[in-house]
Design a protein around this motif. Structure first.
Motif, PDB file in Angstrom:
ATOM      1  N   GLU A  59       0.847  -1.196   0.000  1.00  0.00           N
ATOM      2  CA  GLU A  59       0.000   0.000   0.000  1.00  0.00           C
ATOM      3  C   GLU A  59       0.886   1.251   0.000  1.00  0.00           C
ATOM      4  OE1 GLU A  59      -3.497   2.218   2.623  1.00  0.00           O
ATOM      5  OE2 GLU A  59      -2.744   0.243   3.227  1.00  0.00           O
ATOM      6  N   ILE A  60       0.710   2.112  -1.007  1.00  0.00           N
ATOM      7  CA  ILE A  60       1.515   3.336  -1.126  1.00  0.00           C
ATOM      8  C   ILE A  60       1.063   4.336  -0.075  1.00  0.00           C
ATOM      9  CG2 ILE A  60       2.232   5.212  -2.636  1.00  0.00           C
ATOM     10  CD1 ILE A  60       3.226   2.457  -3.499  1.00  0.00           C
ATOM     11  N   LEU A  61       1.995   4.758   0.804  1.00  0.00           N
ATOM     12  CA  LEU A  61       1.667   5.684   1.888  1.00  0.00           C
ATOM     13  C   LEU A  61       1.998   7.132   1.532  1.00  0.00           C
ATOM     14  CD1 LEU A  61       3.006   3.620   4.944  1.00  0.00           C
ATOM     15  CD2 LEU A  61       0.687   3.677   3.988  1.00  0.00           C
ATOM     16  N   THR A  62       3.186   7.350   0.972  1.00  0.00           N
ATOM     17  CA  THR A  62       3.603   8.723   0.645  1.00  0.00           C
ATOM     18  C   THR A  62       4.791   8.671  -0.306  1.00  0.00           C
ATOM     19  OG1 THR A  62       4.266  10.873   1.591  1.00  0.00           O
ATOM     20  CG2 THR A  62       5.266   8.923   2.568  1.00  0.00           C
ATOM     21  N   GLU A  63       5.033   9.790  -0.984  1.00  0.00           N
ATOM     22  CA  GLU A  63       6.197   9.877  -1.868  1.00  0.00           C
ATOM     23  C   GLU A  63       7.417  10.291  -1.043  1.00  0.00           C
ATOM     24  OE1 GLU A  63       7.870  12.773  -5.373  1.00  0.00           O
ATOM     25  OE2 GLU A  63       5.744  12.169  -5.528  1.00  0.00           O
ATOM     26  N   LEU A  64       8.531   9.588  -1.243  1.00  0.00           N
ATOM     27  CA  LEU A  64       9.783   9.910  -0.543  1.00  0.00           C
ATOM     28  C   LEU A  64      10.691  10.799  -1.382  1.00  0.00           C
ATOM     29  CD1 LEU A  64      10.663   6.414   1.015  1.00  0.00           C
ATOM     30  CD2 LEU A  64       9.658   8.394   2.177  1.00  0.00           C
ATOM     31  N   GLY A  65      10.585  10.671  -2.696  1.00  0.00           N
ATOM     32  CA  GLY A  65      11.445  11.472  -3.564  1.00  0.00           C
ATOM     33  C   GLY A  65      11.309  11.017  -4.996  1.00  0.00           C
ATOM     34  N   HIS A  66      11.841  11.810  -5.911  1.00  0.00           N
ATOM     35  CA  HIS A  66      11.778  11.415  -7.318  1.00  0.00           C
ATOM     36  C   HIS A  66      12.973  11.991  -8.065  1.00  0.00           C
ATOM     37  CE1 HIS A  66       9.715  15.355  -7.189  1.00  0.00           C
ATOM     38  NE2 HIS A  66      10.282  15.547  -8.371  1.00  0.00           N
ATOM     39  N   GLY A  67      13.315  11.310  -9.141  1.00  0.00           N
ATOM     40  CA  GLY A  67      14.423  11.748  -9.987  1.00  0.00           C
ATOM     41  C   GLY A  67      13.993  11.735 -11.435  1.00  0.00           C
ATOM     42  N   GLY A  68      14.975  11.746 -12.329  1.00  0.00           N
ATOM     43  CA  GLY A  68      14.647  11.821 -13.747  1.00  0.00           C
ATOM     44  C   GLY A  68      14.029  10.556 -14.294  1.00  0.00           C
ATOM     45  N   MET A  69      14.354   9.408 -13.670  1.00  0.00           N
ATOM     46  CA  MET A  69      13.878   8.141 -14.246  1.00  0.00           C
ATOM     47  C   MET A  69      12.986   7.343 -13.314  1.00  0.00           C
ATOM     48  SD  MET A  69      17.199   6.762 -16.389  1.00  0.00           S
ATOM     49  CE  MET A  69      18.334   6.729 -15.013  1.00  0.00           C
ATOM     50  N   SER A  70      12.785   7.802 -12.069  1.00  0.00           N
ATOM     51  CA  SER A  70      11.995   6.992 -11.146  1.00  0.00           C
ATOM     52  C   SER A  70      11.405   7.846 -10.032  1.00  0.00           C
ATOM     53  CB  SER A  70      12.867   5.882 -10.536  1.00  0.00           C
ATOM     54  OG  SER A  70      13.918   6.450  -9.778  1.00  0.00           O
ATOM     55  N   VAL A  71      10.413   7.262  -9.339  1.00  0.00           N
ATOM     56  CA  VAL A  71       9.804   7.867  -8.155  1.00  0.00           C
ATOM     57  C   VAL A  71       9.910   6.842  -7.033  1.00  0.00           C
ATOM     58  CG1 VAL A  71       7.747   8.914  -7.156  1.00  0.00           C
ATOM     59  CG2 VAL A  71       8.191   9.153  -9.605  1.00  0.00           C
ATOM     60  N   VAL A  72      10.228   7.307  -5.818  1.00  0.00           N
ATOM     61  CA  VAL A  72      10.351   6.400  -4.679  1.00  0.00           C
ATOM     62  C   VAL A  72       9.242   6.718  -3.675  1.00  0.00           C
ATOM     63  CG1 VAL A  72      11.836   5.562  -2.822  1.00  0.00           C
ATOM     64  CG2 VAL A  72      12.846   6.236  -5.018  1.00  0.00           C
ATOM     65  N   TYR A  73       8.538   5.665  -3.254  1.00  0.00           N
ATOM     66  CA  TYR A  73       7.443   5.804  -2.304  1.00  0.00           C
ATOM     67  C   TYR A  73       7.750   5.024  -1.022  1.00  0.00           C
ATOM     68  CZ  TYR A  73       4.848   7.035  -6.561  1.00  0.00           C
ATOM     69  OH  TYR A  73       4.434   7.602  -7.752  1.00  0.00           O
ATOM     70  N   LEU A  74       7.089   5.424   0.043  1.00  0.00           N
ATOM     71  CA  LEU A  74       7.048   4.612   1.261  1.00  0.00           C
ATOM     72  C   LEU A  74       5.774   3.777   1.194  1.00  0.00           C
ATOM     73  CD1 LEU A  74       8.134   3.881   4.095  1.00  0.00           C
ATOM     74  CD2 LEU A  74       6.756   5.772   4.994  1.00  0.00           C
ATOM     75  N   ALA A  75       5.924   2.467   1.390  1.00  0.00           N
ATOM     76  CA  ALA A  75       4.766   1.573   1.290  1.00  0.00           C
ATOM     77  C   ALA A  75       4.702   0.654   2.505  1.00  0.00           C
ATOM     78  CB  ALA A  75       4.846   0.751   0.011  1.00  0.00           C
ATOM     79  N   MET A  76       3.510   0.187   2.784  1.00  0.00           N
ATOM     80  CA  MET A  76       3.286  -0.745   3.890  1.00  0.00           C
ATOM     81  C   MET A  76       2.901  -2.109   3.316  1.00  0.00           C
ATOM     82  SD  MET A  76       3.089  -1.483   7.107  1.00  0.00           S
ATOM     83  CE  MET A  76       2.983   0.064   8.029  1.00  0.00           C
ATOM     84  N   ASP A  77       3.633  -3.139   3.739  1.00  0.00           N
ATOM     85  CA  ASP A  77       3.263  -4.504   3.360  1.00  0.00           C
ATOM     86  C   ASP A  77       2.069  -4.910   4.226  1.00  0.00           C
ATOM     87  OD1 ASP A  77       3.061  -7.313   3.113  1.00  0.00           O
ATOM     88  OD2 ASP A  77       5.187  -7.441   2.568  1.00  0.00           O
ATOM     89  N   ARG A  78       0.898  -5.041   3.622  1.00  0.00           N
ATOM     90  CA  ARG A  78      -0.342  -5.280   4.379  1.00  0.00           C
ATOM     91  C   ARG A  78      -0.349  -6.658   5.030  1.00  0.00           C
ATOM     92  NH1 ARG A  78      -5.302  -3.750   0.674  1.00  0.00           N
ATOM     93  NH2 ARG A  78      -6.329  -3.400   2.679  1.00  0.00           N
ATOM     94  N   ARG A  79       0.466  -7.568   4.519  1.00  0.00           N
ATOM     95  CA  ARG A  79       0.495  -8.910   5.102  1.00  0.00           C
ATOM     96  C   ARG A  79       1.497  -8.981   6.267  1.00  0.00           C
ATOM     97  NH1 ARG A  79       0.813 -12.292  -0.629  1.00  0.00           N
ATOM     98  NH2 ARG A  79      -1.165 -11.481  -1.512  1.00  0.00           N
ATOM     99  N   LEU A  80       2.691  -8.408   6.025  1.00  0.00           N
ATOM    100  CA  LEU A  80       3.744  -8.500   7.053  1.00  0.00           C
ATOM    101  C   LEU A  80       3.726  -7.331   8.027  1.00  0.00           C
ATOM    102  CD1 LEU A  80       6.743  -9.636   4.798  1.00  0.00           C
ATOM    103  CD2 LEU A  80       5.183 -11.063   6.150  1.00  0.00           C
ATOM    104  N   LYS A  81       2.899  -6.308   7.722  1.00  0.00           N
ATOM    105  CA  LYS A  81       2.850  -5.102   8.546  1.00  0.00           C
ATOM    106  C   LYS A  81       4.253  -4.475   8.684  1.00  0.00           C
ATOM    107  CE  LYS A  81      -1.518  -5.753   9.207  1.00  0.00           C
ATOM    108  NZ  LYS A  81      -2.494  -4.927   8.450  1.00  0.00           N
ATOM    109  N   LYS A  82       4.944  -4.385   7.554  1.00  0.00           N
ATOM    110  CA  LYS A  82       6.302  -3.854   7.528  1.00  0.00           C
ATOM    111  C   LYS A  82       6.411  -2.808   6.424  1.00  0.00           C
ATOM    112  CE  LYS A  82      11.117  -5.282   6.779  1.00  0.00           C
ATOM    113  NZ  LYS A  82      11.705  -4.502   7.868  1.00  0.00           N
TER     114      LYS A  82
END
Length: 545
Positions: A13-36
């Protein structure tokens, strides 16, 4: 782009954007099964405009990283392939990037060497894979500093490539300008391990200065931004960032060794080692003479005593060295060159025995170095540091120290003390005179009507003008002592040599005692030199009087 709240592959589950560059975007996500929590990098399989680039796609980055196992490289735990987009699931690394560290100003040499050593380990690991991997984008923004400020993680392998010995040049010109090595912009030259060494050198310089290659100040002497940096560390970084790859460290392992032993390149350490080497040669010669001609010219006790002295000197036991032989210079120099600010503020009594050094030139040189280091580096204010240094300036001044006074009806003409060609002796006389000015000004502040107040201020101004003329006329001779000054100076990046130091000393004397000089304000202003240091001081003096 993934929407906040959307779910990737049914579990991330995508929680928030952490940063982005020219070729990619990095998000903070939660693993709904492992709660990690994980970091999720989203990128197109073929970035726009780069379809001709081999080995630079997110797919290849993911495949490359899954085969790597190093404590300073982020771990990939999953890869999700959806249509024209790929999601790389990585460890979420808390902390901040080293780019944020740069924004907060210069980092300490200790921290930079610690982080740089870890990055060298990462690069050496990459360079020794089969085939070797060249990172090609080392910069502060691609390094994450963990909250403990001890460990780092290398991020973003988007433009790393596998080294192919048969290739003449790189597939394309990539890298971040300012941090990238010159050969990365030459299509005829292939990047190799030395390319990463260069970028790491620029990265470490950026951390030490708190500046980026896009700042004008980045290209100044590092010590202007960070006086704690020694000449040895500067030499190591200069070699790492040489324009010609052949002149750099040829491997990250070599760079790491140099970083961790940069003090070996410090001029002060080199001088101490040279003195030890010379003394050892003398000991060998003495021993040979002893065995050749017996005990007639060289008693065995002398050889043993010398050996004991050298053994203690190499161990930094300077007090014991002086106890064995107070007539030799190297133990005194070794102590003051390794002393901290606290130690320089209150030197032990045995250092005062340097006056027993037999050779006059050596004795005066030691006294001069002690006085400079005490005045420049002790954790005292200017007046107290000068008073401390004057204990040593007195021993080699060109004029009888007791005759240097500022008293009514007892005129003192400093010109007589500046006629000697002995620069250290002349500087000592000037410094002793400045100490008298501080004392006279203090008396004046306590009692403006006192007999010793400003009654002979005309004489003081005349002597300051004489000092000014002496420094101007002997600028070349002063430059001969710049190396000694620069090795002693770890606190004032503004002064680049002994001439600057003496100019600033007179400016400080006038500014610190401005109330004393106020009756002769116009004459005092004439004592300032026409250069950047004294112009600042002149303006300060004007504004405060």
């Amino acid at each position: 782009m993934a929407e906040i709240g959307s779910i990737i592959d049914g579990k991330y589950e995508i929680l928030t954007e952490l940063g982005h560059g020219g070729m990619s975007v990095v998000y903070l996500a939660m693993d709904r099964r492992l709660k990690k929590q994980w970091a999720v990098k989203e990128a197109k399989k073929k970035p726009p405009g780069q379809s001709n680039i081999v080995g630079l796609t997110p797919v290849s980055e993911a495949e490359m990283l899954t085969k790597l196992n190093h404590p300073n490289i982020v771990r990939i735990v999953d890869i999700v392939d959806q249509n024209d987009t790929i999601y790389i699931i990585e460890d979420f690394v808390e902390g901040k990037s080293l780019a944020e560290e740069v924004k907060h100003g210069p980092s300490t040499p200790e921290d930079v060497v610690l982080w740089g050593s870890q990055l060298c380990d990462v690069l050496e690991y990459l360079h020794t894979r089969s085939p070797k991997i060249i990172y090609r984008d080392m910069k502060p923004a691609n390094v994450q500093l963990l909250p403990d400020r001890q460990q780092i993680k290398l991020l973003d392998f988007g433009i790393a490539k596998k080294y192919k010995p048969q290739n003449v040049g790189d597939t394309t010109n990539v890298g971040t300008r300012g941090y990238a090595a010159p050969e990365q912009f030459d299509a005829k030259v292939q990047s190799d391990a030395r390319t990463d060494v260069y970028s790491l050198g620029i990265t470490l310089r950026s951390l030490l200065m708190g500046k980026t290659p896009y700042d004008v100040e980045f290209y100044d002497d590092i010590r202007k931004q960070n006086p704690a940096v020694t000449d040895g560390l500067i030499k190591v970084l200069n070699k790492a960032t040489a324009q010609n790859p052949a002149n750099r460290y040829q491997s990250a392992a070599d760079f790491k060794y140099a970083l961790q032993h940069y003090h070996d390149r410090d001029e002060a350490v080199i001088r101490i080692r040279q003195r030890k080497l010379n003394a050892f040669r003398g000991l060998i010669a003495a021993a040979i003479s002893f065995f050749m001609i017996g005990a007639i010219l060289m008693p065995l006790s002398f050889v043993v005593r010398n050996h004991d002295y050298q053994d203690k000197l190499s161990s930094g036991k300077y007090e014991e060295c002086i106890a064995i032989d107070p007539t030799r210079a190297d133990a005194y120099q070794g102590y003051v060159e390794s002393a901290s600010a606290n130690q320089l503020a209150t030197l032990p009594d045995y250092i005062g025995q340097y006056t027993q050094i037999k050779d006059t030139e050596d004795r005066n040189a030691v006294g001069f170095e002690i006085a400079l280091r005490v005045e420049l580096n002790s954790n005292l204010d200017k007046k107290d540091a000068l008073d401390n240094a004057c204990k040593y300036y007195r021993s080699f001044a060109s004029t009888d120290p007791d005759s240097i006074r500022i008293l009514p009806n007892q005129p003192f003409d400093i010109k007589n003390g500046l006629e000697s060609v002995d620069i250290p002796a002349s500087i000592a006389t000037i410094k002793l005179y400045y100490a008298q000015i501080y004392q006279a000004a203090a008396n004046y502040s306590n009692d403006p009507d006192a007999n010793g107040a400003a009654k002979n201020l005309d004489e003081v101004m005349k002597n300051l003008q004489t000092i000014r003329s002496f420094l101007e006329e002997n600028k070349d001779q002063l430059a001969a002592y710049d190396a000694l000054y620069n090795s002693a100076n770890t606190s004032d990046a503004e002064c680049q040599g002994i001439y600057d130091f003496m100019v600033k000393s007179q400016a400080n004397c006038l500014i610190d005692n401005k109330a004393y000089f106020l009756p002769k304000r116009a004459a005092a202003l004439q004592c300032f030199f026409d250069d950047s240091i004294s112009q600042k001081a002149k303006q300060n003096f004007k504004e405060n009087t």
